[in-house]
Design a protein around this motif. Structure first.
Motif, mmCIF file in Angstrom:
data_model
loop_
_atom_site.group_PDB
_atom_site.id
_atom_site.type_symbol
_atom_site.label_atom_id
_atom_site.label_comp_id
_atom_site.label_asym_id
_atom_site.label_seq_id
_atom_site.Cartn_x
_atom_site.Cartn_y
_atom_site.Cartn_z
ATOM 1 N N HIS A 1492 102.216 -19.564 27.665
ATOM 2 C CA HIS A 1492 102.703 -18.041 27.758
ATOM 3 C C HIS A 1492 101.452 -17.313 27.787
ATOM 4 N N ALA A 1493 100.359 -17.462 27.269
ATOM 5 C CA ALA A 1493 99.326 -16.610 27.232
ATOM 6 C C ALA A 1493 98.648 -16.628 28.604
ATOM 7 N N ASP A 1494 98.719 -17.839 29.128
ATOM 8 C CA ASP A 1494 98.174 -18.328 30.453
ATOM 9 C C ASP A 1494 99.047 -17.662 31.581
ATOM 10 N N TYR A 1495 100.486 -17.356 31.415
ATOM 11 C CA TYR A 1495 101.395 -16.705 32.303
ATOM 12 C C TYR A 1495 100.942 -15.334 32.300
ATOM 13 N N LEU A 1496 100.684 -14.571 30.968
ATOM 14 C CA LEU A 1496 100.138 -13.251 31.002
ATOM 15 C C LEU A 1496 98.802 -12.947 31.460
ATOM 16 N N ASN A 1497 98.064 -13.890 31.735
ATOM 17 C CA ASN A 1497 96.765 -14.087 32.212
ATOM 18 C C ASN A 1497 95.895 -13.385 31.028
#
Length: 1828
Positions: A1492-1497
């Motif tokens: 999710h943190a990767d998705y939020l960049n």
């Protein structure tokens, strides 16, 4: 020898010991039974000689019995059934010579025999093996004694002493050194001051100044020392203190032949060429008088210059500065030069020194004294009387003695000074809790000439022997009391009378001191006083018959004769005071220091003894002195000081628990492993070993526990005798076996036996076993013989069958041959006969034909004449007959007619008459009827005959006609033949002419043919010869061709095999190198983690020391501190920038801590924590206000709330998009910088500059916008705080208007437009780069195509060349060229693949950027028209719903990160998770949060989460690192987390097994490869911790379960043991068995399986566990003689098979675990195989390939039969094994490294679990995270 009650043992074949002048004791065998009253024993020696042994008529003592072979070679001499001198000597010899074992227990004494050879039994691995072990469980060793002392110190809270004694050269110093090394290694030090290194470093210093070469020893200690090693409360070394005794001062000035002075002098001479030693003006050792007297200045194998370096290094380590070292060397050099000072006699009572004498001048320069003064006082002395003082010259002899006395005095004081400084360096400021003392003391000495030194030595040994006897006696008494055995006083030798003779009032020492005080006292007067005082009054004092200047003392070991000469002088130890004053006035500051110490009284603590040869010794200064006493005390004699120091030593030893090491010198020639029985017996008698044996033998020396007795002698019991109560069972059996109840006693836990009873029981047991063995042998042999008979019978039948068959076949063959011969003979004979017959027949036929032709012609002529005459006769006779017939016929017819007429007339007359009569007619009628019938019948017959005749006639006619026709045809043919014959005759004539002509032609033709045939034969012969030659040449060529082909094939095969072998070897080597590198890397990781933990501990301790915690303040854990950022990597940092950061951190940790900086940092941390706490409180308050505001807003119309929520979301989205764009721009900049296209990315390129300028401006713009957004957020927060419940709606409206005003400005839109243009430019750049890459790709493809064509052409050429005659060199070169081209092709293909990957990556990045640009355009359009928000209230709800399409992610707030780590890692209980939930659930949850943190960049969120996760795992492992479940759980989850990062990384190599849905879940924004490496390192550390945990669990079980416990009961009987009882092999409560190990293995395996650990990782853990089991078991086997037997080998193999069965049950046979047990398996096989012949040796060498040579030889040396039916391994067999293995290159290491950890790997193991299906249980307390 007392043999009371053992007469029944002297039976035939019993073996005894008889005295021998050469071998001390010899073994013999009784030839007949001994009967009481016999005066002679009939014996047979081992060499076969018969002997009559006469018994002593007075004592009638029988010779001592020999122990059974089963007991020979025991670890403990007290385990011998017969305890006497020959048994002890033989046991030591067998162990030393046959088994190469130098250590043996004798009760509480360790006997150490000097091997005169370096043995590999003192390494770190041996120390680790003995550490923590019971003394009786391991083979005897100095380390076992040291471990026992260390353990008793810790257990009993009592100080310990290790007393090492023995002759010079017996190895005392080495034994003491190894004991100290053991303490230093096992205990470590309490501080970082390396105390243990200093303790060990004192050895080279003391050896250099106190050791010298003697005839008996190259490194003989010429002083005694007692070293106290101090320990703190945690039993770690904190310091040491040394006391020295009786330095041999006389060695400084005199050395005997083949001896040397102290080592330090030779080290100085060897280092004279060093620049710092130039001022000492030294030279070769042969130049100085004090170093050349022995004539042996060099020791073989010793480099004095190198030893000097070691000495100086040790001095530096102990804090002796370089200046002090040079001072010491100046004094030593001065002593050497003083020895070269010469005196010239002026007269008998005076002498002088030559003027400007160079040696004295150098001495004065070095010592800093005046030349004239020293020269004066060396030749004069001052005499003081009551009234005046005057100076008296001295003679040359006295001057030389005074010079030597001065040299000795200087050296002794220097020795004391060095000892003081060593003690200061070893002294610790920490309070000493306990100590272990190591006493290196000389043994009893006796020489041809014994003087004062030997007297002091033997006096000290008398005291030590008394203490030793009392201690042994006390231990015996305690044992008896403990077991409640009736105590009977044992009579043992008490040497108190001898001690009283020496030290009591009016004893020898008192009389000596008194004589020294007499003005005219002399050795002679002292001797007379001794005679008067003690002769005939003390039994221990004697006077020699032929001397009045000697006396004899009966010591405990032997009688010693002392020469009185020199006693007084050595006791006084005088030196002229004037010479000392000159030295005290020296300008050299160190020299006065030496003599200032003299003003202080020598404390008794320092006076101590040690010395060997009949030379003067001095008492050495103690470690501590007590100032303040009068100077008169300095006049104490050497004997008085020695007595005081000895009393102090005895007090110290009596206050400690002593441990005894007796060193034995096996021979006087320093030959390795050579045993001189005479010398050994002398030392055994002198060192008290035999006294220990005597004390033990006087009581009940053999002791068995009830269980051990039952186990050993179970074979002597019947089934009905065995009761449940073992004690009662043993009592009942013993009462039956031994009738004399005095021979044994029953204790509480043990049975006590008199000497010899165990041998008697062993004899009964052996007899019983022998009878059983004979019965078994009888049955087995009968069975074997029957089997053999049946096999032989079957074989005979088979042989008969085959023989008979063979004979039958031969007979049948004979018959066939006979028949064939007969047939051949028949046909041959027939042929011969037939030919002869045919010849005869042909001849006969020819004769017959001629004869018959002749006869036929004659007959024909005659027949023709006859025929013709017959014809004539026929016709004549026919005519005559016809004429006669006709005439006769006419006459007959005429007569007939006449007669018939007459008759007819008569008949007619009758008929006429009869006709007239009826009767006549009737009769006639009857006759007529008959006639008619006859006639009718006759007519019928005639008709038949007629018919037959007609038929014959017709046939004859036909025959005649045919014959006629045939004859006619023959006639015609004959006519034609005649015609033809006529024609043929004419033709014959013509043909005859032709034949004649042809014959001529034929003859001519035959002549030509003959010529042609001769020529043809000649040509044919030549042709055949040529053909044969050609064939031979062809055959030769073929063979050559085949040979060449074979060679080529062989070479090719050899080359192929060689290459394959090389490839395999290189592959193995590369694998080994890889494993080594992996192991080195993992060891470094382990060391790093250890240093990290140590750093944390030090930091915690420093915090505790410096910081006084404030009330309520809690220190932040180090795992959460900002310093723990070594695992935090930013995706913005390149690899090149990151590497130095990682490299610098360990060095920073190792750097010394700056205290001021530390305090500042700590203060700053405290301030930051307080600030954090205040901000946290404020944040909590704001959140509560926001929650209240939210509750109020929910009551308002939903439209305004939705709008406000939309604005909030848009603000967050803008911030996240800003961060994303900034990161993307940074990545693009890095990618463009790193790209390989020079025309685009060259620093001078315009596009490059434009792009960088735009990027810089955009970055600045983003920073500005970021600040504005932060201002906006702060304004929003402040506005929220100002909102009251009543005006929430209006404030929200104002807030919305502010946001709309800001959006109206269009600044953000302009920023997005600029970013869009930048992205387009980047896209164009990427397109151009793509084109350039495609062009390069095409060119590479062209090159590859051309290379392929070239390759094909080369291959065609090669094929053509191969058809030519083979030449290996050309073929090899072509092969090499092909290989080269192939490799180049492969390299080009790899480059092509790399280019393709780069292109795909760039395409992927392009798509990502295009997608983001599209999203930004949409967002821009939304942001430009704010009015649209109000008009379309549904649209804001749809914006976040885009994320609903992404499944398998977990969302959490940044502030909940610590709560997530706490609940999921720190406070998680592994057992509940493992049982109830899916394996690896925490890893999946953490990865979904990362997604999710990767998705939020959000790179900060990713970095923070991963860092917190890693630190949290470290913290929980640090806290619960000794719990296997915890470590296994987190190893499994760390690996699963690592696999998830790989599986969803987006890299093709990891996506092969993914489902399409899983591929959609791949990380899109961040490359976490660096974090994967960090997690891999963390997993390695966890794995190593897991190994340590399971090792700690398994370690106590292994030896007991694998070696000691009898898995197969009754296979191995317990052997008799000595005083040091071993751990029982019988399983009692608390004893580990093999089942315990297997249960533990099951537990480990089930836990790992429950935690979902990777199967490959489980295999590696199992392999490591089995390696530990195998290594520990083998190491103990190699160190335990009692375990090296055939039966134990069978037990081990059974245990190993059980472990293998466990592996099979768990399906782990391919884990490599079994292979780790191979050394143990081979060792067990080695114990069981036959060990006699060369074939056995060859089999052992080929079988034991996993064992080193040292291990094989060790096992063979240790092999010990448990039963007397087994045989020992011969020494010659072991030598054979060593010879066969001498070329084997293996490690000299004896023990396996049980601490070795195999390098671990983590093979990628993707998960099939779909992330979107994972449910988070409520039990984890993670309600604050939500599924996305």
């Amino acid at each position: 020898m007392e043999v009371d009650g053992l007469d029944y043992m002297y039976v035939k074949y019993a073996r005894v010991w008889i005295p021998d002048p050469e071998e001390v004791w010899k073994s013999a065998e009784l030839l007949k039974d001994y009967k009481p009253g016999d005066k002679v024993l009939q014996l047979r020696l081992e060499e076969g000689k018969d002997l009559e042994y006469c018994l002593d008529p007075k004592t009638k003592e029988l010779p001592p019995l020999r122990n059974p072979d089963i007991l020979v070679g025991e670890n403990d001499l007290t385990a011998l059934s017969y305890l006497h001198e020959p048994a002890v000597l033989h046991n030591l010899k067998v162990r030393f010579i046959d088994s190469k074992l130098i250590y043996t227990y004798c009760g509480i004494v360790l006997v150490a025999i000097n091997p005169y050879e370096q043995l590999p039994i003192y390494g770190e691995d041996i120390i680790n093996a003995y550490s923590g072990q019971n003394m009786g469980d391991m083979d005897p060793h100095i380390f076992a004694v040291a471990e026992e002392a260390y353990k008793q110190m810790a257990r009993d809270e009592r100080n310990q002493s290790i007393i090492v004694s023995g002759e010079s050269g017996a190895g005392k110093t080495v034994s003491a050194k190894y004991a100290m090394r053991y303490f230093a290694t096992v205990s470590g030090s309490a501080s970082e001051a390396n105390v243990e290194e200093k303790v060990l470093a004192s050895n080279p210093i003391m050896e250099s100044i106190g050791n010298a070469k003697t005839t008996r020893n190259d490194n003989s200690s010429r002083f005694g020392k007692y070293i106290e090693i101090g320990f703190d409360k945690r039993y770690r070394i904190i310091g040491a203190n040394m006391r020295t005794y009786l330095l041999e001062k006389s060695r400084v000035v005199f050395q005997a032949e083949e001896e040397r002075n102290y080592h330090i002098f030779y080290q100085l001479c060897a280092s004279a060429a060093l620049p710092e030693f130039k001022t000492l003006r030294l030279g070769n050792a042969n130049y100085f008088h004090y170093t050349k007297q022995g004539g042996s200045p060099v020791i073989d194998g010793i480099d004095d210059a190198k030893e000097m370096v070691n000495t100086r290094q040790a001095c530096t380590l102990l804090g002796i500065s370089d200046s002090y070292q040079m001072g010491i060397f100046r004094i030593l050099a001065g002593i050497l030069h003083l020895g070269n000072v010469e005196f010239a006699s002026r007269d008998a009572d005076s002498c002088t020194i030559p003027p400007k004498h160079e040696p004295l001048s150098i001495f004065c320069d070095l010592m800093g004294v005046e030349y004239e003064e020293m020269a004066h006082w060396l030749c004069h002395r001052k005499l003081a009387t009551a009234t005046e003082t005057y100076i008296k010259p001295i003679s040359k002899l006295h001057a030389i003695n005074a010079r030597d006395a001065l040299a000795k005095h200087i050296y002794a004081n220097l020795f004391n000074w060095i000892v003081d400084h060593v003690n200061k360096a070893l002294h610790s400021a920490v309070k000493q809790h306990s100590f272990i003392g190591v006493l290196d003391i000389y043994g009893f000495e006796t020489f041809e000439i014994n003087s004062f030194e030997q007297f002091c030595i033997n006096y000290a040994n008398e005291k030590l022997q008394q203490q030793f006897n009392m201690h042994v006696f006390k231990l015996e008494q305690e044992e008896y009391m403990k077991e409640q055995i009736p105590w009977t006083l044992i009579d043992f030798y008490d040497n108190q009378p001898c001690i009283n003779l020496i030290e009591a009032k009016m004893g020898i020492l008192d009389l000596l001191d008194e004589e020294c005080k007499m003005p005219k006292g002399s050795d002679d007067t002292w001797a007379q006083k001794l005679y008067n005082t003690h002769l005939n009054k003390c039994a221990l004092f004697e006077k020699p018959r032929l001397s009045n200047k000697a006396f004899i003392i009966q010591h405990f070991a032997d009688k010693v004769e002392y020469q009185c000469e020199g006693f007084l002088e050595k006791n006084k130890d005088t030196v002229y005071e004037e010479q000392i004053k000159v030295l005290k006035s020296s300008k050299f500051k160190l020299l006065p220091e030496l003599f200032q110490e003299e003003e202080k009284v020598l404390s008794p603590t320092s006076a101590a003894p040690s010395g060997r040869v009949p030379l003067s010794r001095t008492v050495v200064k103690p470690a501590k002195t007590r100032p303040g006493q009068t100077s008169k005390e300095h006049k104490k004699t050497v004997g008085h000081q020695f007595r005081n120091s000895l009393h102090l030593l005895m007090e110290t030893l009596n206050a400690t628990t002593p441990h005894y090491v007796r060193c034995i010198k096996p021979n006087d020639f320093k030959f390795p492993f050579t045993f001189d029985e005479k010398r050994a017996v002398q030392q055994l008698r002198a060192c008290g070993v035999l006294e220990t044996i005597r004390i033990s033998a006087a009581g009940f020396p053999s002791r068995w526990t009830y269980q051990e007795f039952f186990s050993r002698y179970r074979v002597l019991m019947k089934q009905k005798d065995v009761l449940s109560d073992r004690k009662q069972t043993c009592k009942n059996v013993l009462e039956k076996l031994i009738l004399d109840k005095d021979k044994y006693q029953f204790g509480k836990t043990k049975i006590f036996f008199r000497a010899g009873q165990v041998a008697y029981l062993e004899k009964i047991r052996a007899d019983k076993l022998r009878a059983a063995c004979i019965r078994i042998q009888k049955t087995i042999r009968g069975w074997l013989m029957r089997k053999k008979y049946l096999r032989m019978r079957k074989a005979a039948i088979t042989i008969q069958r085959y023989v008979r068959g063979y004979q039958a076949r031969c007979y049948a063959k004979f018959l066939r041959r006979t028949r064939a011969a007969i047939t051949i003979q028949k046909f041959q004979r027939m042929y011969v006969v037939r030919k002869r017959y045919q010849r005869m027949r042909a001849a006969t036929i020819a004769l017959q034909s001629l004869l018959r032709g002749y006869m036929a012609r004659n007959k024909y002529q005659m027949m023709l004449r006859e025929h013709k005459s017959i014809i004539i006769q026929k016709h004549v006779r026919g005519w005559l007959a016809r004429v006669h017939y006709q005439r006769t016929l006419k006459a007959i017819v005429y007569l007939q007619c006449c007669y018939r007429r007459m008759m007819a007339k008569r008949e007619l007359k009758k008929l006429k008459i009869e006709a007239r009569s009826v009767e006549r007619y009737k009769k006639l009628h009857i006759g007529l009827e008959n006639k008619i019938m006859q006639l009718q019948r006759k007519i019928d017959d005639q008709n038949k005959e007629y018919k037959s005749l007609l038929e014959k006639l017709s046939s004859l006619e036909i025959t005649y006609n045919t014959e006629t026709e045939r004859l006619r045809s023959d006639v015609e043919r004959l006519r034609m033949s005649e015609e033809e014959a006529k024609n043929a005759t004419n033709r014959v004539l013509s043909l005859q002419e032709e034949i004649t002509k042809l014959r001529k032609e034929l003859h001519q033709t035959q002549t030509e043919k003959k010529t042609i045939e001769e020529w043809a034969d000649k040509y044919k012969h030549e042709t055949e010869q040529l053909v044969s030659e050609l064939k031979e040449q062809n055959t030769l060529l073929k063979t050559e061709k085949e040979e060449l082909n074979r060679r080529i094939h062989d070479q090719a095969r050899e080359i192929t095999e060689t290459m394959e072998k090389k490839l395999v070897e290189e592959t193995k080597q590369l694998e080994l190198d890889l494993n080594d590198e992996r192991l080195r890397y993992q060891n470094l990781l382990n060391e790093f983690s250890r240093l990290e933990e140590r750093y944390d501990d030090l930091k915690d301790e420093m915090n505790l020391m410096v910081n006084i915690p404030k009330p309520g303040h809690k220190r932040t854990d180090s795992t959460h501190s900002s310093n723990e950022s070594e695992y935090t990597f930013s995706s913005e940092i390149t690899e090149a920038e990151d590497l130095p950061l990682r490299m610098e951190e360990p060095s920073e940790k190792k750097a010394p801590l700056d205290m001021s900086l530390f305090l500042k940092l700590q203060k700053r941390v405290t301030e930051l924590e307080q600030e954090k706490q205040s901000l946290q409180d404020e944040l909590d308050r704001k959140e509560e206000q926001a929650l209240r505001a939210k509750a109020k807003e929910e009551e308002r119309p939903p439209i305004r709330g939705a709008e406000l929520e939309y604005e909030s979301l848009k603000r967050q989205e803008l911030e996240s998009e800003n961060k994303k764009l900034k990161n993307e721009l940074n990545e693009l900049q890095k990618a463009l910088t790193e790209t390989r296209s020079p025309e685009v990315t060259a620093p001078g390129a315009p596009a490059y500059r434009v792009l960088l300028d735009q990027l810089t401006s955009v970055s600045e713009e983003l920073e500005v916008r970021k600040e504005e957004v932060l201002i906006l957020r702060s304004q929003l927060v402040s506005q929220k705080e100002a909102i009251q419940p009543k005006n929430t709606m209006t404030d929200a409206t104002i807030l919305l208007e502010d946001v709309q005003k800001m959006k109206d400005k269009g600044e953000i839109a302009q920023a997005y437009i600029g970013l869009k243009e930048t992205n387009r430019l980047l896209e164009s750049q990427l397109q151009s780069q793509k084109k350039s890459h495609e062009n390069e790709l095409e060119s590479l493809r062209g090159e590859i195509q051309s290379l392929k064509e070239e390759n094909n052409r080369q291959q065609q050429l090669l094929a053509q060349n191969l058809q030519l005659p083979p030449e290996a060199r050309i073929e090899a070169s072509l092969q090499h060229e092909i290989t080269r081209l192939t490799n180049e092709n492969l390299d080009l293909m790899e480059q092509l693949e790399k280019q393709d990957k780069t292109v795909r990556k760039l395409k992927k990045q392009l798509k990502v950027f295009a997608k983001k640009i599209g999203e930004l355009e949409v967002g821009q359009m939304e942001n430009i028209s704010p009015g649209q928000i109000i008009d379309e209230p549904i649209r804001p709800v749809n914006i976040p719903r885009k994320e609903k399409d992404f499944q398998g992610m977990l969302e959490y707030k940044k502030e909940d990160e610590q709560k997530l780590v706490k609940n999921l890692i720190l406070e998680l209980k592994p057992r509940g998770v493992a049982v109830n939930l899916i394996p690896g659930l925490p890893a999946y949850i953490l990865f979904m949060c990362v997604r999710h943190a990767d998705y939020l960049n959000d790179d900060q969120k990713v970095r923070s989460l991963l860092t917190s996760t890693i630190n949290g795992i470290k913290k929980v492992l640090k806290k619960r690192g000794d719990d296997f479940e915890t470590v296994s759980f987190w190893l499994s989850n760390t690996c699963r987390f690592l696999h998830c990062l790989k599986q969803y990384s987006g890299e093709e190599g990891f996506m092969k097994h993914n489902t399409p849905r899983q591929n959609e879940h791949c990380l899109t924004n961040f490359d976490l490869a660096e974090y994967r490496q960090v997690l891999s390192d963390l997993a390695i550390q966890i794995y190593q911790q897991l190994v340590r945990v399971l090792e700690n669990v398994l370690q106590p079980m292994i030896v007991s379960g694998m070696l000691e416990h009898e898995t197969i009961q009754g296979v191995s009987g317990v052997k008799p043991t000595g005083l040091r009882k071993r751990t029982s092999s019988i399983a009692d409560e608390g004893t580990y068995t093999l089942d315990s190990i297997i249960r533990q293995l099951n537990s480990f395996h089930s836990v790992m399986c429950q935690h979902g650990m990777d199967p490959e990782l489980i295999k590696q853990v199992i392999k490591q566990m089995f390696y530990i089991i195998g290594a520990v078991t083998l190491n103990n086997l190699l160190l335990r003689k009692d375990m090296c037997s055939w039966s134990k080998g069978m037990q081990i193999r059974y245990n190993v098979s059980q472990l293998e069965e466990w592996l099979r049950d768990k399906n782990l046979m391919n884990s490599g675990a079994k292979e780790t047990l191979e050394p143990l398996i081979q060792a067990a096989q080695l114990l069981q195989v036959k060990k006699k012949t060369d074939e056995d040796a060859e089999a052992i060498c080929s079988m034991c390939n996993a064992l080193t040579t040292a291990q094989i030889v060790k096992v063979l040396n240790l092999y010990t039969p448990v039963n007397e039916f087994e045989e020992r391994v011969l020494v010659s067999f072991i030598r054979t094994i060593q010879m066969r293995l001498r070329d084997r290159k293996d490690s000299p290491q004896l023990l396996m490294d049980a601490k070795h950890i195999f390098p671990v790997t983590f093979p990628f193991n993707p998960s099939s679990l779909a992330l979107e299906t994972i449910q988070i249980p409520a039990s984890l307390g993670l309600g604050f995270i939500s599924r996305v």
